[in-house]
Design a protein around this motif. Sequence first.
Motif, PDB file in Angstrom:
ATOM      1  N   ARG A 212     -15.242  -6.809   1.177  1.00 47.17           N
ATOM      2  CA  ARG A 212     -14.560  -7.630   2.144  1.00 47.17           C
ATOM      3  C   ARG A 212     -15.037  -9.114   1.863  1.00 47.17           C
ATOM      4  O   ARG A 212     -14.250 -10.052   1.988  1.00 47.17           O
ATOM      5  N   GLY A 215     -12.930 -10.439  -0.812  1.00 46.58           N
ATOM      6  CA  GLY A 215     -11.621 -10.363  -0.858  1.00 46.58           C
ATOM      7  C   GLY A 215     -10.928  -9.264  -1.822  1.00 46.58           C
ATOM      8  O   GLY A 215      -9.791  -9.509  -2.265  1.00 46.58           O
ATOM      9  N   HIS A 216     -11.769  -8.252  -2.125  1.00 45.27           N
ATOM     10  CA  HIS A 216     -11.043  -7.189  -2.770  1.00 45.27           C
ATOM     11  C   HIS A 216     -10.457  -6.233  -1.941  1.00 45.27           C
ATOM     12  O   HIS A 216     -10.963  -5.325  -1.434  1.00 45.27           O
ATOM     13  N   ALA A 217      -8.986  -6.273  -2.183  1.00 48.09           N
ATOM     14  CA  ALA A 217      -8.220  -5.646  -1.195  1.00 48.09           C
ATOM     15  C   ALA A 217      -8.075  -4.074  -1.438  1.00 48.09           C
ATOM     16  O   ALA A 217      -7.853  -3.431  -0.735  1.00 48.09           O
ATOM     17  N   GLU A 219     -10.063  -1.074  -0.914  1.00 51.44           N
ATOM     18  CA  GLU A 219     -11.157  -0.775  -0.385  1.00 51.44           C
ATOM     19  C   GLU A 219     -11.271   0.602  -0.753  1.00 51.44           C
ATOM     20  O   GLU A 219     -11.211   1.766   0.084  1.00 51.44           O
ATOM     21  N   GLU A 374       2.110   2.986  -4.122  1.00 48.82           N
ATOM     22  CA  GLU A 374       0.755   2.946  -3.040  1.00 48.82           C
ATOM     23  C   GLU A 374       0.115   4.437  -3.450  1.00 48.82           C
ATOM     24  O   GLU A 374      -0.986   4.293  -3.103  1.00 48.82           O
ATOM     25  N   ARG A 378      -3.767   4.506  -4.478  1.00 51.41           N
ATOM     26  CA  ARG A 378      -5.122   4.793  -3.434  1.00 51.41           C
ATOM     27  C   ARG A 378      -5.161   6.376  -3.346  1.00 51.41           C
ATOM     28  O   ARG A 378      -5.729   6.805  -2.383  1.00 51.41           O
ATOM     29  N   GLU A 407       1.850  -5.937  -4.282  1.00 53.49           N
ATOM     30  CA  GLU A 407       0.230  -6.382  -4.366  1.00 53.49           C
ATOM     31  C   GLU A 407       0.002  -7.032  -5.608  1.00 53.49           C
ATOM     32  O   GLU A 407      -1.126  -6.647  -6.250  1.00 53.49           O
ATOM     33  N   LEU A 410      -3.646  -8.430  -6.504  1.00 55.99           N
ATOM     34  CA  LEU A 410      -4.731  -7.572  -6.609  1.00 55.99           C
ATOM     35  C   LEU A 410      -4.787  -6.919  -8.095  1.00 55.99           C
ATOM     36  O   LEU A 410      -5.633  -6.756  -8.956  1.00 55.99           O
TER      37      LEU A 410
END
Length: 495
Positions: A212, A215-217, A219, A374, A378, A407, A410
């Motif tokens: 966070r 700014g590393h989206a 997670e 997506e 993830r 994204e 990223l």
Amino acid sequence: MTANAEFRARQGAVLDVGSNSVRLVVYGLQGRAIWTGYNEKVLAGLGREVATSGKLSPEGVTQAVDTLKRLAVLMQALPLSERHIVATAAVREAEDGAAFCDRVAAETGLRIRVLSGEQEARYAALGVIAGNPVAEGLVADLGGSSLELVPVSDGEPGAGMTLPLGPFAMQDARDDPTREIDRRLEAARGLKARTLHAVGGAWRSLALLHMRQQGHALEIVHQYEMSARDVDDLAELLGRLSRASLEKLNRTNKARALTLPHAAQVLSRLCRAVKAETVSFSAFGLREGLLLESMPPQVRARDPLLEGCRALGDRESLEHGLDRVIVAWLAPVLDLLTPYFPNGRDGVMLAAGAALVDVGSRLHPDHRAAVAFEQVLRAPVAGLVHAERAFLAQAIYARYGGQDTPEAQLVGRLLGPEGLERARVYGLALRLASDLSARSPELLSKTRLKAANGDLVLTVDSHHGDLIRGEKVRKRLGALAQALELTARMQPVSA
């Protein structure tokens, strides 16, 4: 047991009675793939008084027994193929640990296996290997009472040790905690490792906090990396925060937040003690190590990345085994490209992408590419660093005809222009293989793809010559040829 039987989905459970938490995790198991199906945790704090009184916390015992009664009902009702019920440092070291286990057995029917320090360290290391079979270095598992250390190399753990460095064990060292941490780490100074593999909830919280900050989206803790210098900076920052500031940390449990300064300080001093340069965080640990040990040797030897991608792709696929045919079909062309990933990982990425080729087949066509992107980015699949996640997601996005990268900031930061283009090439190749054959392994095997003399040549045996007719095949072959800077050509050949 047949290969198909080994790959059939089943459930296993691990009930972990730790120094701070009591947790039940129910896992989906499919071949070598392990993923979380259900997770329930209570912060009972069993070990909070062991260092001062020698006994388990009375309030913690009451809460733990009450929680275990509920978890026993769940374990009884669920169709579990295997179950593991273990306790770690607090129960192991407390004077009344055996009495606690007897009470649990009498009131819940659960028989707790109390792990030794060496066993706890070994299972933590096996857990890291379960999530990253090429892990090399030193596994460090920080719990409520203890720190387990064990070297890993060539897919196997070495001899481990347990040190009293959990927050509950350090309650008597408040005057000069850093000096006391260094004193207790003296036993570890014979261990040297370039990479520390960090296990445990407090350290996972540190990784999320750092993401966070940066700014590393994406997670996802698993295989997220920090430099030792980053760890030092984070430890210094947390050491300056007041209790109120710690409790306000974004999306961090208040009880967990108060342990973060200690966790960061232990990680920082441990890096110095063993001369580590990088910390790689693992979402896998003791519980997954128990599951890995119980697997048959032939299953344990498989790649968790490929098994996980096959498990994810097979849920949607109508043609099992297609991925292996696609890899053999595309390898003669894609193997000619300059490698993008180190250590032969380009081939692994092709195999993983082929296993995911049908992941979006049951999604709505208007949203298929974006939703599949997506899902892959993830997905709870082990064995992937973040750049590889982005690569596979981008490849599957192109496989389903996606144009503008979701994204983009990223993914671009993780891959760079060269990685983005290589992922697009892989995706276009998967798209050609899928659409040419209608995802039929038999039909795809009737054709060949090769690169020669500036051409990308698609050939088919004379008995199936009509297979390469039609606009769709020409478009798919042309798109891949253009991306490879080749000229598309199709021809039938003798059977």
